[in-house]
Every structure is written in structure tokens, then in C-alpha cells.
Write a protein that holds these residues in place. Structure first.
Motif, mmCIF file in Angstrom:
data_model
loop_
_atom_site.group_PDB
_atom_site.id
_atom_site.type_symbol
_atom_site.label_atom_id
_atom_site.label_comp_id
_atom_site.label_asym_id
_atom_site.label_seq_id
_atom_site.Cartn_x
_atom_site.Cartn_y
_atom_site.Cartn_z
ATOM 1 N N SER A 116 0.905 -1.118 -0.028
ATOM 2 C CA SER A 116 0.098 -0.133 0.124
ATOM 3 C C SER A 116 0.927 1.253 0.100
ATOM 4 O O SER A 116 0.612 2.136 -0.640
ATOM 5 C CB SER A 116 -1.056 0.083 1.234
ATOM 6 O OG SER A 116 -0.160 0.019 2.523
ATOM 7 N N SER A 117 1.883 1.253 0.708
ATOM 8 C CA SER A 117 2.809 2.288 0.668
ATOM 9 C C SER A 117 3.168 2.602 -0.625
ATOM 10 O O SER A 117 3.279 3.844 -1.105
ATOM 11 C CB SER A 117 4.054 2.276 1.722
ATOM 12 O OG SER A 117 4.860 1.124 1.178
ATOM 13 N N LEU A 118 3.685 1.702 -1.523
ATOM 14 C CA LEU A 118 4.296 2.045 -2.858
ATOM 15 C C LEU A 118 3.076 2.700 -3.792
ATOM 16 O O LEU A 118 3.344 3.424 -4.687
ATOM 17 C CB LEU A 118 4.858 0.615 -3.437
ATOM 18 C CG LEU A 118 5.876 0.849 -4.455
ATOM 19 C CD1 LEU A 118 6.863 1.909 -3.935
ATOM 20 C CD2 LEU A 118 6.410 -0.418 -5.023
ATOM 21 N N ALA A 119 2.024 2.103 -3.620
ATOM 22 C CA ALA A 119 0.574 2.524 -4.451
ATOM 23 C C ALA A 119 0.464 3.763 -3.880
ATOM 24 O O ALA A 119 0.126 4.656 -4.692
ATOM 25 C CB ALA A 119 -0.455 1.476 -4.069
ATOM 26 N N SER A 120 0.444 4.003 -2.748
ATOM 27 C CA SER A 120 0.382 5.572 -2.166
ATOM 28 C C SER A 120 1.412 6.551 -2.716
ATOM 29 O O SER A 120 0.946 7.760 -3.345
ATOM 30 C CB SER A 120 0.462 5.716 -0.682
ATOM 31 O OG SER A 120 0.352 6.975 -0.356
ATOM 32 N N ARG A 121 2.595 5.973 -2.943
ATOM 33 C CA ARG A 121 3.603 6.838 -3.500
ATOM 34 C C ARG A 121 3.249 7.190 -5.067
ATOM 35 O O ARG A 121 3.566 8.352 -5.440
ATOM 36 C CB ARG A 121 4.993 6.410 -3.508
ATOM 37 C CG ARG A 121 5.338 6.183 -1.919
ATOM 38 C CD ARG A 121 6.474 5.434 -1.761
ATOM 39 N NE ARG A 121 7.584 5.705 -2.450
ATOM 40 C CZ ARG A 121 9.063 5.050 -2.560
ATOM 41 N NH1 ARG A 121 9.020 3.929 -1.902
ATOM 42 N NH2 ARG A 121 9.794 5.509 -3.201
ATOM 43 N N ILE A 122 2.650 6.166 -5.862
ATOM 44 C CA ILE A 122 2.211 6.304 -6.987
ATOM 45 C C ILE A 122 1.354 7.541 -7.157
ATOM 46 O O ILE A 122 1.187 8.364 -8.239
ATOM 47 C CB ILE A 122 2.046 5.248 -7.808
ATOM 48 C CG1 ILE A 122 3.300 4.032 -8.060
ATOM 49 C CG2 ILE A 122 1.483 5.611 -9.311
ATOM 50 C CD1 ILE A 122 2.938 2.885 -8.441
ATOM 51 N N ARG A 123 0.331 7.315 -6.351
ATOM 52 C CA ARG A 123 -0.791 8.389 -6.375
ATOM 53 C C ARG A 123 -0.211 9.783 -6.059
ATOM 54 O O ARG A 123 -0.752 10.740 -6.593
ATOM 55 C CB ARG A 123 -1.761 7.851 -5.183
ATOM 56 C CG ARG A 123 -2.765 6.792 -5.778
ATOM 57 C CD ARG A 123 -3.801 6.668 -4.727
ATOM 58 N NE ARG A 123 -3.545 6.337 -3.562
ATOM 59 C CZ ARG A 123 -3.484 4.730 -3.270
ATOM 60 N NH1 ARG A 123 -3.794 4.011 -4.079
ATOM 61 N NH2 ARG A 123 -3.162 4.617 -2.108
ATOM 62 N N ASP A 124 0.630 9.953 -5.024
ATOM 63 C CA ASP A 124 1.376 11.178 -4.950
ATOM 64 C C ASP A 124 1.869 11.723 -6.268
ATOM 65 O O ASP A 124 1.857 13.030 -6.427
ATOM 66 C CB ASP A 124 2.417 11.027 -3.884
ATOM 67 C CG ASP A 124 1.564 10.664 -2.479
ATOM 68 O OD1 ASP A 124 0.473 10.994 -2.381
ATOM 69 O OD2 ASP A 124 2.266 10.603 -1.460
ATOM 70 N N ILE A 125 2.679 10.853 -6.893
ATOM 71 C CA ILE A 125 3.411 11.420 -7.906
ATOM 72 C C ILE A 125 2.251 11.892 -9.179
ATOM 73 O O ILE A 125 2.664 12.926 -9.780
ATOM 74 C CB ILE A 125 4.048 10.215 -8.746
ATOM 75 C CG1 ILE A 125 5.453 9.739 -7.570
ATOM 76 C CG2 ILE A 125 4.885 10.432 -10.061
ATOM 77 C CD1 ILE A 125 6.183 8.779 -8.024
ATOM 78 N N ASN A 126 1.262 10.935 -9.179
ATOM 79 C CA ASN A 126 0.374 11.586 -10.318
ATOM 80 C C ASN A 126 -0.413 12.879 -9.818
ATOM 81 O O ASN A 126 -0.658 13.707 -10.492
ATOM 82 C CB ASN A 126 -0.996 10.534 -10.266
ATOM 83 C CG ASN A 126 -0.570 9.190 -11.039
ATOM 84 O OD1 ASN A 126 0.030 9.569 -12.130
ATOM 85 N ND2 ASN A 126 -1.130 8.203 -10.874
ATOM 86 N N THR A 127 -0.435 13.167 -8.428
ATOM 87 C CA THR A 127 -1.072 14.296 -8.081
ATOM 88 C C THR A 127 0.073 15.642 -8.441
ATOM 89 O O THR A 127 -0.389 16.632 -8.963
ATOM 90 C CB THR A 127 -1.175 14.482 -6.415
ATOM 91 O OG1 THR A 127 -2.254 13.304 -6.222
ATOM 92 C CG2 THR A 127 -1.833 15.732 -6.107
ATOM 93 N N ASN A 128 1.341 15.171 -8.206
ATOM 94 C CA ASN A 128 2.156 16.347 -8.663
ATOM 95 C C ASN A 128 2.453 16.351 -10.063
ATOM 96 O O ASN A 128 2.575 17.642 -10.411
ATOM 97 C CB ASN A 128 3.472 15.879 -8.162
ATOM 98 C CG ASN A 128 3.593 15.851 -6.479
ATOM 99 O OD1 ASN A 128 2.947 16.508 -5.881
ATOM 100 N ND2 ASN A 128 4.657 15.088 -5.739
#
Length: 1166
Positions: A116-128
Motif C-alpha cells: 500500500s505504501s508503494l501504491a500511495s507513492r504512485i498516487r502522490d506522483i500523479n497528483t504532482n
């Protein structure tokens, strides 16, 4: 420039992000939508980047680019961790299959739970990324998806065009020869309407300056009615090119854009006059443009003899224009200036007409190294020194010459940099600067680093390997003269000019970038400082040279957690910490310049690792047990000389492997030859050892060598120490099963114990080099005569071979009959057969039973063809240690025959007259040399220890040897005659030596016939008469002379041409030998005042050296040996006159040893 570098970096990393995201969509549960979103958003950003390249002047765009750089690296890191996790699970599953024999595998990748942590990081990148896209819109950037492919950076506004004119600079240095050649070409009558001369070379060489010199040459003005100078300096379309030409002709700006109107006006200006058109600094290499351009140009006039000069840094441009006009020859490659020429430019700039100062002389070597033959560099350096005080010159050079004042060099390099496409090539160029200046870079090394850093993306359409694409990038850099190719006889490497290196370094880690990502550190302290300032996490490539071990903190390397490349070096670096396994992103590990002797097991967790480079023979204990877990390994750069070295188990699982230097076959499970079968991408060289352990043809076939088209060199080794009693048919079966792909270029077969070789040897059309060694049972040579590409052949220790006959040339029994029948039927043969059509070098050694060598006439007789060519290209033939061979055919440029004690003759008749170098030694039964040897091509002749050779030369006939440079005859005890005719008109002879020929009586010499002679030795030929050697007054180049003793009478030496020798002003060294009872020196020696070295040997009767030796005022070294009665050196008065004497060497002069003690300048030996 810095912004352009960051843009290139972002584009390259963005491509990696898009590639990985697209690959992993659907492979990982829970993040499919996020990966699709990431891929799409990144593609949109890629479109914005193309527009941003033309708006770098905007602070907002530059700030946007800097933020984007940080985000794309974050995205790359996250996706790389995803990739690593997938590889780890793949290895784990594969190992479970091996252990538990699991038969079914259901939706392996979909079963992977993604953290889940890695998935969360991908979502953050998409936001940025979304925010960055919005900022791009706010800045007015628009997407231009095709702009990079259609127009490189220069067309998008990244380049400020460099302008040139035709005005010639005064006092151009070093180009008069080039100017004369080109002017001569331009003035040569031509039947062509338009011809072209492309001048090419790296930036800063002076291509434009040379073109100006030619353009302004008075002979050109006389020959051409119209001249036009056009500075192109960028990529342009054809209409723009014609507009520039018209502008040059009219001196006014061209307002119209209609091609027809422009061309017609050019036609009107040219009329029917012969014209010279110069296109300076051209970048377009598209064949279509030049085809269109010259088609129009040829139609503008019918007058013959017009020319176009074109200057370019790109060889493809030069090739394109030559190809269209079908010009013979290649481009005019402009070379570098000499050191003296560069120095002349600098002196003129700095000193005007003054003498060279000591300050400038002290830094001359460093400055010239920096110039490296570039006139522009010399000019800029001269300008820099001129504008600084003399006391600062040394510090300027020491710190960094041209560090802040490279405006012109930078401009030249910037233009080249901006034209590089795709962006990955810019990254590859900049990366070269992480290596130290003057590093000799191998092609494989460069390519493996570029791939490891992610500068190269796979070609999914053409299925080309990344290494092949990187090879294209290397060629682009060479074509742009940003790298230099250096070819040596045994290798090719690449280097970067110092000034180019400095420029590349400024691009690699630009100051405007948020982080340094590529570092070369030279101490533990520097590494610790980077960790302390939290810089370690951003580093992608680390070249770390440590004077001491890294044991102070074994976790230090793990702090550089995003490394893709790690190069460890240092004499005291002796182990690799286990924390190496934590570098999950690592693609390349190079420890070849360290003293590391073992690898930790944790290394096998580097599932992303592409390249592992280790110092040869370093791993005494072998590889780690789980080496087969390195699932991504592409290059294992390691060689171990021992055949008993244990290979990793199950190497066949490393299916990406391309580089494998050797493979030791073993009977252990997982180490058999079948492991090679799945390695279908193997390329380059491969050595397979212990082949005697392979059980038959079918087992050998499992290596699937025939299916490996990229193997270029193959070495097949059977075990050396085996029984020799009977034929080993198993070896023949194994060799048959090891048939390689027809693309193979080099092959070695060693210790093969079969009776005959496999037939597949004759089916290798691209084979260039073949070694067959220590195959002691083979009774037949393979049929190699029809191999079309074979250039080098080495046959060594084939002890059972008795004849070089029909089978070697590729003549079969059936063929003999068929050819003979055809010949009788037709009366003659119209075909011209060739045997060994490409062979240039043939070396045969230690063939102790070789008796017969079939020559060309015998081959022609066998096939009934008079026109057959045998060894038509042979240049170098070496035959050594073949004691039974009696006759040797000769058809080559260089012949070397040694230790063939039964050789009686060398046969001639097909090319012997072209022999250039002939060396014969220890051939006890050789009685004569063929007369054809003494031809006009002969350059070097050396004969040693041939006791039955009686005469040398063509008796009674003139045999001019105009090319002869060196002649040496030694230890030929039966030699009585050397023909005088040999030395008539020996204009090129530089070295002549005749030694230890005790029966030589007929030999005379007139040095007037050999004006180039530098070294002359006539030693231990006691039957010769000294007065037969004269003409020394004409020996204007003679530097060294060795003579004596001539006969039993001491007075014979007086007959020597001492008066002529006295006129030899270049003479520097004399070695004079007497007899054991000789009690005086020839007094004529005292007049040789130019001597710097005098060696007196075997004057056993002399007790005191004559004082007149003191007249040799230039003498620096005096050597005395075998003078048993000599009891004292020169008198004190004589010694005082020898002001330059620094050394007296005494050997085997017992009375002198008793009188003198060793002291400075006097060396006494037994």
C-alpha cells in the motif's frame, strides 16, 4: 546551456517512466488505474517539454523545468522499486519450481500483492504531475508531440546560429599544405558541371579558416567568374538554402519565398560563368535534400568546372553530398596541427616579436597538451595568457586553463550539443565526463554504463537490443567529433579532448539543477561529506576511488540507495561489504580496479544488475552460490585462466546474458555444456574449456552454438593432459556438435585429439582468423583454401601432419578428375580459381613431421588450370621449427624462416620479386637464396646461422635494391662471397651489418652508393681486406661504426679509409676490435673529433693508451674491454682535455682493476 541539459535529462527519465508504467499496467493488483494515469500524464508532459525548449528565456519555464526534474526522478525511483519487486518474486517462484517440481502456475503476476505504501507513492506522483501539467498550461506551453522527431533542438530555438564570413585572417598557421591540395583539386580540369569537396573534422580544427584561405586564393579568382560564400550554421530546408545563396550573390535580403522565383534569379546571376560556392558549417545530412539541391544546381548552367566546397563536422553530411554527385574518393578529413604549429600560434598571440620568456617556456608542455592540435584552442589560450600577468600564467594553467573564458569553444561545442538527437545522445555525451580526462574508453564499457543509467530504451518495434541502440549513439558522437576514435593494432578505444571533456562536465551536473546525480569521489572523507549533507540519496552514478579500505562504515555505501552505477577502485579496497545487497536499483558494479577477491552472497539480491565487472583471475574461491538469481544480468566481465575454476550453478537461467568470457564444463549438475543452450543472446568472445568431458555429439549440440549469431570469437579447449596412445573419436563427435553460426569471425581449437577436423570448418564464410594448436593426432589439415574471408591462419604443434597438400587447399579427389576431364574436353580452362583468396598472414610452427609443402605450380598441375591463384593476398609468412621441411614455396611480402634445419631451398615463381622483408635463421642446410628475392621491393634482409650458405646476391648481374633499408648477415661460417652488385644504388640503405663470417673473402663496398647509411658494422670477418671499403667521405649520415679485426696482421687496419671517415661529420660512435696480440691503436682515430662514444676491444698487447685520445674533445663515454696488458688510463693532461667525458667503463682488463679503485665515472667489471 544548463537548461538544455536539464531538459534532455527530464526527457530521458520521462521515457523510462512511460516505458515502465506501460509495461506494468495489468501486472499488479490495485494500481492498474494509477499506472495508466501516470503513463498518460507523463506523455502529456513530454509534449509540453518540446514547446518549453524554445522558451528557456522565461524564468517561469526554467522554474517549471526544475520542479519537473525532481518529480520525474521520484517517479522513476518508485517504478524501479516496483520492477525490482516483480523480479524478486519471479526469482523466488522459479526457485520454488526447482525445489518442489510445481507443475502449474496460475496468474503469477496478478497474484502479487503490491504494498500500500508503494501504491500511495504512485498516487502522490500523479497528483504532482497533474499540478505540473496545470502550471504548464498557465505558462502558455502547448503540447508538440512530434516536434522532437521532426526538428531537433536547434530548430526549436535552442541554438543561436553561429555566423561566419569569407574574410581571411592573416598569417594562418599549418594549413598551407591543405590549401595547396584543395586549390589543386579545384583547378584540375573537369568534365562535370558541378563537383564537390566536403571538408570535415571536429569543431575548432579550422575548417572554416581553411575554406576562407582557399576562397581568397588568387588562383581561385583567376579561374572562377563568380564566388559565393554561404554560412549555413543550422539545419534548414532547401528553399531557405537557396535564399541564402541568392542573398550572398545579391548582397540584399531575399523577401520572396517562392522557390521558382529564387532559383531563376540565381540562374540570372550565375549566367554561364564558372562558379565556386562555399557552404560553411552544414548540418543537414538528409539524402533527399542534397539530391534535390544538386539536381537544381546542375540545371542552372551548362558550363563545366564549377565547384562547391562544403564544411561540416558530420561525416554523414559529407557522405551524402558525395553519394549524390557520384564523386570518387571520400571527404577531405582535416587533421590536427602539430605541437610546433600550435606553439607558433600561442607565441604570436602572447609575445608578438619578443623572445620566449622562461615563464612561458615552463608551461609549454601543459599548454600544448591542452591544445591537442586545435588551432582555436591555441588561439584562445594565447589570448587568455595575453590578458593576464606573467606571474599568474602558471597558476592559470594549473587550476584549469580556459575555465571561465571558453566563450568561443563553448559556442562551438554548444552548437554540436544542441544538434544531438535524440535527447539520450546528449546524456550519453555528458556522461563521458565522469571518467577522468584522457581515459581510454572501450566501446563495451561506455555502452554498458549508458544502458545502466537508463539513457537507452528498448526498441519494441524492431526488437533491437539496447546495446545495439547505444552503439548507434556512439557513432553519432563520433560523427559529431565529440569523441575521437583511436585504432591500434590490437584494440580500438575512444577518448575525449580536454576542452570537450570540460564542456561535457558542465552539462553532466548543471549548476541550475536541484541535485548532483553523477559523482567521482577520491577519498572516504568525500564520501562521508556527501552522506553528511544528505546528498547521497540523489546520486545515480558513483565512481569511488579509496586510498584505504571502506571498513570504517560498512553501511556507508547503502546510504547511496538510488545508485544505478557503482565503480569501486583503489589498491587497498579489498572487500565488498554485504550491504551491497541493499542497492536495489544498481545496474552496474565495476570492481575491476580494486583488490577484491570474493563476492558476498548478498550480491545475488541485486535483481536489477545488468553488468558485473571483476578483475581477471581475482576470485580464487569462485562465485557466490546464488549467482543464477541475477535474473537481469547481461554482461559478466570476468576471465579466469584456470580450467578447474568452478562456474556458477545453472548459468542457463541467466537468459539475458550477452557477455560471458569463458565457460568451464564440469560434470557437476548444473555446470554442463547444456547451460549454454538457453543463452541465446551471447555475443563477442567465448572460451569453452574441458570439452573432453562432453559425452558425444548430441550433448555438444545442447550448447546450441549454431543458434548464436552474435558470437564473434570462439575458443574450443579440450584438456591438455590426456593419454596419447589411440585416436579419441569422442573428440571428433564433440567438435562436430559444436558447429558455430556462420557469422563467426575468429576461431581457436586447442588440444583436440581427433584424427580429422569437422567439415563445418569450411562453412564459415565470415571467418577472418583461425588458430589450430596442439592437436597432435590430426593427420589431415582442414580444407581451408576456399574460405572467402580468412585473413590470418596460425598452425602450431600439429605433430602428426606430414604434408601441406590438396586437402589443405580444398582440392578433392573427384575434383581433380573432373577438372582434368574438362580441361581435355575444352583444351583450356576459362575459370580462374583462387585458393586462400583473402589470406594475409600465415604462421606455421613446431610441425616436427612436416615434410612436404605443395607449391602453386603443383596446385595448378593438380587441377589442370594454368591461371589458378594461390595465396594471392599473402603478406606475412612465418615458418618456425619445422625440422623435416626441405622445400618452401614463397609468395608473400614478409618471409620469416627459423630453425628449419633440413630446408635446402625456397621456391619462387609467383610473386617472390615483391618480397619486402626476408629473415632467415638457423637453417643448417640452406645453400642459396633464389635470385628473385633480390628485387626492387626488398626493404630488409636478415640472415643468421646458415652455415652452408656460400654466396649472397646475383653473381655477375646488377641487382639494384633501391628500397633496401637494413641488411644483416651473421654467423654464416660457410659464406665466402657477397656480390658487389647488391650495393649499387642502395640509396635507402640505413643499416648494414656483416658479423662473424670467418670465411668471407669476397666483399667490397663503396659508401658513395649508399648516402643514407647511418649504422655500419663489419666485425669478426678476419679474411676481409680493409682497403676494399671506401667512400666514407660521402657517408654524410653515418653515426655509428663497428669494425675489426680484419686479418692477422696489425698493419691491415691502416688500409681502412680513415681519411674519408675523418670527413664524416655526423659520426658519433666507433667500436673498434683488434686481435689478442694487437699492441697499438690506429693513429687516425685522433682526428675523429665528433665522436661521443669510443669502444676498444681485444687490444691485448697495448700497455698504455696514447695521449692523442685527448684530442677527442667531444668524447662522453670510453669503453675498454679484453685489454689484458693495459695498466693505466690516459695521462692527467690528456684527461683534462676530455671535458665532456662522463663515463669510463672497463671490462676484463685485470691490470687496470688492480691499479684503479671504483670511483665516480669509472666502472670496473671482471
Amino acid at each position: 546551456m544548463a537548461d538544455a541539459a536539464i531538459s534532455a535529462t527530464v526527457k530521458v527519465v520521462l521515457e523510462t517512466v512511460i516505458s515502465i508504467a506501460a509495461d506494468r499496467v495489468g501486472m499488479v493488483l490495485g494500481v492498474k488505474a494509477e499506472l495508466e494515469r501516470l503513463s498518460n500524464t507523463a506523455a502529456t508532459i513530454r509534449g509540453f517539454l518540446a514547446d518549453a525548449d524554445g522558451k528557456m528565456h522565461s524564468p517561469g519555464v526554467r522554474d517549471w523545468l526544475k520542479k519537473l526534474e525532481d518529480e520525474v526522478f521520484k517517479a522513476d525511483t518508485v517504478l524501479d522499486e516496483l520492477n525490482y519487486d516483480n523480479l524478486r518474486r519471479e526469482v523466488k517462484y522459479r526457485n520454488q519450481l526447482t525445489k518442489k517440481k510445481v507443475c502449474f502456475f496460475f496468474s503469477f503476476f496478478n497474484a502479487i500483492g503490491f504494498s500500500s505504501s508503494l501504491a500511495s507513492r504512485i498516487r502522490d506522483i500523479n497528483t504532482n504531475f497533474k499540478r505540473i501539467n496545470q502550471q504548464a498550461n498557465d505558462l502558455g506551453l502547448v503540447t508538440k508531440y512530434q516536434i522532437e522527431a521532426a526538428l531537433p533542438a536547434d530548430a526549436a530555438g535552442a541554438t543561436t546560429s553561429r555566423q561566419t564570413d569569407s574574410i581571411i585572417l592573416p598569417n594562418v598557421v599549418g594549413r598551407s599544405g591543405d590549401e595547396s591540395k584543395i586549390v589543386g583539386m579545384l583547378l584540375t580540369p573537369s568534365e562535370r558541371v558541378v563537383s564537390v569537396i566536403p571538408i570535415t573534422g571536429m569543431g575548432g580544427l579550422g575548417k572554416t579558416t581553411l575554406a576562407k584561405s582557399v576562397y581568397n586564393n588568387t588562383k581561385i579568382d583567376e579561374n572562377f567568374g563568380i564566388k559565393s560564400w554561404v554560412c549555413v550554421a543550422r539545419k534548414i530546408d532547401i528553399v531557405e538554402l537557396f535564399k541564402l545563396i541568392l542573398k550572398s550573390l545579391t548582397r540584399t535580403k531575399v523577401e520572396v519565398d517562392d522557390r521558382e522565383a529564387i532559383v531563376q534569379e540565381i540562374r540570372g546571376k550565375l549566367g554561364e560563368k564558372r562558379f565556386l560556392l562555399v557552404l560553411d558549417d552544414v548540418w543537414n545530412c538528409e539524402p533527399g535534400l542534397w539530391s534535390d539541391f544538386f539536381a537544381t544546381l546542375l540545371g542552372l548552367s551548362t558550363t563545366k568546372g564549377s565547384w562547391c566546397i562544403l564544411t561540416t563536422r558530420l561525416q554523414p553530411v559529407a557522405n551524402a553530398v558525395l553519394r549524390h554527385l557520384q564523386m570518387n574518393g571520400g571527404p577531405y578529413f582535416l587533421g590536427k596541427l602539430s605541437g610546433d604549429e600550435c606553439w607558433s600560434i600561442i607565441k604570436r598571440k602572447v609575445l608578438a616579436r619578443e623572445e620566449v620568456t622562461k615563464e612561458l617556456e615552463a608551461i609549454q608542455e601543459q599548454i600544448l597538451r591542452r591544445c591537442d592540435g586545435l588551432p582555436l584552442a591555441a588561439s584562445l589560450i594565447g589570448g587568455l595568457l595575453l590578458n593576464n600577468r606573467r606571474e599568474k600564467w602558471h597558476s592559470i594553467v594549473q587550476e584549469s586553463l580556459l575555465n571561465e573564458d571558453q566563450s568561443e569553444i563553448d559556442q562551438i561545442l554548444k552548437v554540436s550539443f544542441d544538434h544531438l538527437s535524440p535527447p539520450s545522445v546528449k546524456k550519453c555525451f555528458a556522461y563521458c565526463s565522469i571518467f577522468r580526462q584522457d581515459t581510454e574508453l572501450g566501446e563495451d564499457e561506455l555502452i554498458q554504463h549508458w544502458v545502466a543509467e537508463g539513457f537507452v530504451q528498448p526498441d519494441r518495434q524492431n526488437q533491437r537490443l539496447m546495446e545495439e541502440i547505444a552503439g548507434d549513439y556512439l557513432r553519432i558522437l563520433l560523427q559529431n567529433s565529440l569523441l575521437e576514435e583511436v585504432e591500434e593494432s590490437w584494440r580500438t578505444y575512444y577518448k575525449m579532448h580536454d576542452l570537450v571533456h570540460d564542456f561535457a562536465k558542465s552539462v553532466l551536473n548543471p549548476k541550475s539543477s536541484s541535485q548532483d546525480r553523477y559523482l567521482a569521489l577520491h577519498s572516504y572523507e568525500e564520501m562521508a561529506e556527501n552522506v553528511r549533507w544528505n546528498k547521497a540519496a540523489s546520486i545515480r552514478s558513483l565512481f569511488l576511488h579509496l586510498g584505504g579500505g571502506i571498513s570504517a562504515d560498512t553501511n556507508m555505501l547503502s546510504r547511496f540507495k538510488h545508485l544505478h552505477v557503482l565503480k569501486l577502485s583503489g589498491y587497498d579496497v579489498m572487500f565488498l561489504p554485504s550491504s551491497i545487497g541493499k542497492l536495489l536499483h544498481l545496474r552496474l558494479l565495476d570492481i575491476s580496479s580494486s583488490r577484491i577477491k570474493s563476492l558476498p552472497e548478498s550480491l545475488c539480491k541485486l535483481y536489477n544488475l545488468h553488468t558485473l565487472t571483476i578483475r581477471n583471475n581475482a576470485l580464487g574461491g569462485g562465485f557466490p552460490k546464488r549467482m543464477n538469481d541475477l535474473i537481469s544480468l547481461r554482461h559478466l566481465n570476468y576471465h579466469h585462466h584456470r580450467a578447474k575454476f568452478k562456474m556458477p550453478m545453472q548459468m542457463g537461467q541467466l537468459t539475458c546474458l550477452q557477455t560471458l568470457k569463458f565457460f568451464n564444463v564440469s560434470q557437476e549438475k548444473g555446470c554442463g555444456i547444456e547451460e549454454l543452450g538457453t543463452l541465446k543472446y551471447l555475443r563477442g568472445p567465448l572460451e569453452i574449456r574441458n570439452l573432453e568431458l562432453v559425452e558425444g555429439k548430441d550433448a555438444a549440440k545442447q550448447a546450441k552454438l549454431f543458434e548464436k549469431p552474435n558470437l564473434s570469437r570462439l575458443r574450443l579447449d579440450f584438456r591438455r593432459k590426456r593419454g596419447h596412445q589411440k585416436s579419441d573419436n569422442s573428440d571428433e563427435d564433440v567438435l562436430e556438435g559444436l558447429q558455430p553460426h556462420p557469422n563467426l569471425q575468429k576461431l581457436e581449437i586447442r588440444y583436440f585429439m581427433g584424427d580429422k577436423f569437422s567439415q563445418w570448418l569450411i562453412n564459415l564464410p565470415k571467418l577472418v582468423e583461425l588458430w589450430i594448436e596442439d592437436c597432435k593426432r590430426c593427420s589431415e589439415l582442414p580444407s581451408l583454401g576456399q574460405l572467402p574471408s580468412l585473413k590470418r591462419l596460425f598452425l602450431n604443434r600439429l605433430e602428426n601432419i606430414r604434408s601441406v597438400g590438396d586437402e589443405f587447399y580444398g582440392i578433392t579427389t573427384n575434383e581433380e578428375g573432373e577438372d582434368e576431364g574438362r580441361s581435355r574436353a575444352s583444351g583450356s580452362s576459362t575459370r580462374r580459381r583462387k585458393f586462400f583468396p583473402a589470406l594475409e598472414e600465415l604462421r606455421v610452427a613446431y610441425m616436427k613431421n612436416l615434410v612436404e609443402w605443395k607449391d602453386a605450380d603443383q596446385v595448378r598441375s593438380t587441377i589442370a588450370e594454368e591461371a589458378a591463384d594461390v595465396f594471392p593476398m599473402l603478406r606475412d609468412l612465418s615458418i618456425q621449427h619445422c625440422p623435416q621441411l626441405t622445400t618452401l614455396p614463397c609468395s608473400c611480402k614478409i618471409l620469416d624462416v627459423q630453425y628449419c634445419r633440413n630446408l635446402t631451398s625456397i621456391k619462387t615463381g609467383y610473386g617472390t620479386a615483391s618480397v619486402e622483408k626476408l629473415k632467415i635463421g638457423c637453417c643448417n642446410n640452406l645453400r642459396e637464396l633464389p635470385e628473385d628475392v633480390f628485387g626492387s621491393s626488398l626493404q630488409r634482409l636478415s640472415i643468421e646461422s646458415c652455415p652452408r650458405l656460400i654466396s649472397l646476391g646475383v653473381n655477375g648481374l646488377k641487382c639494384p635494391l633501391p628500397c633496401l633499408e637494413r641488411l644483416s648477415i651473421q654467423y654464416c661460417v660457410g659464406l665466402t662471397t657477397i656480390s658487389d652488385k647488391m650495393f649499387e644504388s642502395c640509396q635507402s640503405l640505413r643499416s648494414l651489418s656483416v658479423e662473424c663470417c670467418p670465411n668471407l673473402v669476397s666483399f667490397s663496398l663503396n659508401l658513395q652508393e649508399m648516402p643514407s647509411l647511418e649504422d655500419f658494422a663489419l666485425l669478426n670477418c678476419p679474411k676481409l681486406i680493409p682497403h676494399r671499403f671506401n667512400g666514407f667521405a660521402f657517408a654524410t649520415n653515418l653515426r655509428k661504426l663497428w669494425i675489426g679485426p680484419f686479418s692477422s696482421g696489425d698493419s691491415s687496419i691502416d688500409g681502412f679509409d680513415w681519411s674519408g671517415l675523418r670527413s664524416a661529420s655526423t659520426l658519433r660512435k666507433v667500436h673498434l676490435e683488434g686481435l689478442r696480440h694487437s699492441d697499438f691503436l690506429p693513429h687516425q682515430l685522433q682526428y675523429l673529433t665528433t665522436l661521443t662514444s669510443l669502444n676498444l676491444k681485444n687490444f691485448g698487447g697495448i700497455e698504455v693508451l696514447p695521449d692523442w685520445i685527448g684530442n677527442l674533445v667531444s668524447l662522453e663515454t670510453l669503453q675498454l674491454s679484453n685489454c689484458e696488458k693495459l695498466r693505466c688510463l690516459l695521462s692527467e693532461a690528456a684527461m683534462r682535455r676530455l671535458t665532456k667525458l662522463t663515463s669510463v667503463e672497463v671490462r676484463r682488463c685485470p691490470l687496470l682493476r688492480q691499479r684503479y679503485a671504483p670511483q665516480r665515472g669509472i666502472y670496473l667489471e671482471e
